[in-house]
Design a protein around this motif. Structure first.
Motif, PDB file in Angstrom:
ATOM      1  N   GLU A  35       0.823  -1.194   0.000  1.00 43.99           N
ATOM      2  CA  GLU A  35       0.000   0.000   0.000  1.00 43.99           C
ATOM      3  C   GLU A  35       0.866   1.255   0.000  1.00 43.99           C
ATOM      4  O   GLU A  35       1.992   1.252   0.489  1.00 43.99           O
ATOM      5  CB  GLU A  35      -0.924   0.045   1.224  1.00 43.99           C
ATOM      6  CG  GLU A  35      -1.816  -1.170   1.387  1.00 43.99           C
ATOM      7  CD  GLU A  35      -1.225  -2.194   2.327  1.00 43.99           C
ATOM      8  OE1 GLU A  35      -2.005  -2.978   2.903  1.00 43.99           O
ATOM      9  OE2 GLU A  35       0.015  -2.215   2.501  1.00 43.99           O
TER      10      GLU A  35
ATOM     11  N   ARG B 205      -5.824   9.582  -1.765  1.00 43.19           N
ATOM     12  CA  ARG B 205      -5.937   8.464  -2.681  1.00 43.19           C
ATOM     13  C   ARG B 205      -4.903   7.415  -2.304  1.00 43.19           C
ATOM     14  O   ARG B 205      -3.705   7.676  -2.367  1.00 43.19           O
ATOM     15  CB  ARG B 205      -5.732   8.909  -4.128  1.00 43.19           C
ATOM     16  CG  ARG B 205      -5.981   7.805  -5.147  1.00 43.19           C
ATOM     17  CD  ARG B 205      -5.716   8.300  -6.556  1.00 43.19           C
ATOM     18  NE  ARG B 205      -6.051   7.306  -7.562  1.00 43.19           N
ATOM     19  CZ  ARG B 205      -5.825   7.450  -8.863  1.00 43.19           C
ATOM     20  NH1 ARG B 205      -5.269   8.570  -9.311  1.00 43.19           N
ATOM     21  NH2 ARG B 205      -6.165   6.487  -9.703  1.00 43.19           N
TER      22      ARG B 205
ATOM     23  N   SER C 270      -3.166   3.635  -2.906  1.00 43.33           N
ATOM     24  CA  SER C 270      -2.887   2.686  -3.964  1.00 43.33           C
ATOM     25  C   SER C 270      -2.357   1.399  -3.367  1.00 43.33           C
ATOM     26  O   SER C 270      -1.709   1.399  -2.327  1.00 43.33           O
ATOM     27  CB  SER C 270      -1.867   3.249  -4.957  1.00 43.33           C
ATOM     28  OG  SER C 270      -2.375   4.377  -5.630  1.00 43.33           O
ATOM     29  N   CYS C 271      -2.621   0.307  -4.041  1.00 42.82           N
ATOM     30  CA  CYS C 271      -2.128  -1.002  -3.651  1.00 42.82           C
ATOM     31  C   CYS C 271      -1.529  -1.658  -4.878  1.00 42.82           C
ATOM     32  O   CYS C 271      -2.255  -1.975  -5.827  1.00 42.82           O
ATOM     33  CB  CYS C 271      -3.256  -1.854  -3.064  1.00 42.82           C
ATOM     34  SG  CYS C 271      -2.776  -3.554  -2.677  1.00 42.82           S
TER      35      CYS C 271
ATOM     36  N   ILE D  13      -2.774  -2.650 -10.112  1.00 45.55           N
ATOM     37  CA  ILE D  13      -2.949  -1.681  -9.047  1.00 45.55           C
ATOM     38  C   ILE D  13      -4.432  -1.537  -8.719  1.00 45.55           C
ATOM     39  O   ILE D  13      -5.267  -1.461  -9.625  1.00 45.55           O
ATOM     40  CB  ILE D  13      -2.373  -0.307  -9.434  1.00 45.55           C
ATOM     41  CG1 ILE D  13      -0.854  -0.390  -9.605  1.00 45.55           C
ATOM     42  CG2 ILE D  13      -2.732   0.748  -8.396  1.00 45.55           C
ATOM     43  CD1 ILE D  13      -0.227   0.882 -10.120  1.00 45.55           C
TER      44      ILE D  13
ATOM     45  N   THR E  45      -6.973   1.009  -6.304  1.00 50.63           N
ATOM     46  CA  THR E  45      -6.939   2.308  -5.648  1.00 50.63           C
ATOM     47  C   THR E  45      -8.171   2.510  -4.787  1.00 50.63           C
ATOM     48  O   THR E  45      -9.208   1.885  -4.992  1.00 50.63           O
ATOM     49  CB  THR E  45      -6.858   3.453  -6.670  1.00 50.63           C
ATOM     50  OG1 THR E  45      -8.032   3.444  -7.499  1.00 50.63           O
ATOM     51  CG2 THR E  45      -5.631   3.306  -7.549  1.00 50.63           C
TER      52      THR E  45
ATOM     53  N   CYS F  39      -4.643  -3.288   2.287  1.00 48.44           N
ATOM     54  CA  CYS F  39      -5.080  -3.914   1.057  1.00 48.44           C
ATOM     55  C   CYS F  39      -5.085  -5.423   1.256  1.00 48.44           C
ATOM     56  O   CYS F  39      -4.199  -5.975   1.915  1.00 48.44           O
ATOM     57  CB  CYS F  39      -4.139  -3.521  -0.085  1.00 48.44           C
ATOM     58  SG  CYS F  39      -4.534  -4.227  -1.691  1.00 48.44           S
TER      59      CYS F  39
END
Length: 126
Positions: A6, A19, A21-22, A77, A79, A95
């Protein structure tokens, strides 16, 4: 094996946005159900959102209308766009992924997921 990392956490004032992200890797990524969970100190890990190909995106009532989850298969990815943040959103966000075939209701259960990232801290002030 599915590896999850993450990023995107930080400090934001109430009403602001972040925001997350993973980044995912591994041969099972394309077939995995992906989810977001969060955990505040002293509290249980709670469901935030999940996505699967067959039935779409699911959200916790507490974030519905404010958070949006998406998945980019090409770039591996997922999000989590978080808007209108409040102090109750403060937590470590994780995540998660699973290779299992599970019913929709099980997407909200943390034990349904096999793979987890290390988490990213989100702090909402004010």
């Amino acid at each position: 094996q599915v590896l999850l990392v993450e990023s995107g956490g930080g400090v934001v004032q109430a009403g602001g946005s972040l925001r997350l992200s993973c980044a995912a890797s591994g041969r099972s990524f394309s077939s995995s159900v992906m989810g977001w969970f969060r955990q505040a100190p002293g509290k249980e890990r709670e469901f935030v959102a999940a996505i699967r190909d067959t039935t779409g995106v699911f959200y916790a009532d507490s974030v519905k209308g404010r958070f949006s989850m998406s998945r980019d298969y090409k770039n591996s990815i997922v999000t989590l766009q978080m808007n209108s943040l409040n102090v109750e959103d403060t937590a470590v966000y994780y995540c998660a992924a699973t290779e299992r075939r599970i019913i929709n209701s099980a997407l909200r259960t943390s034990t349904s997921y096999k793979y987890w990232g290390q988490g990213t801290q989100v702090t909402v002030s004010s």
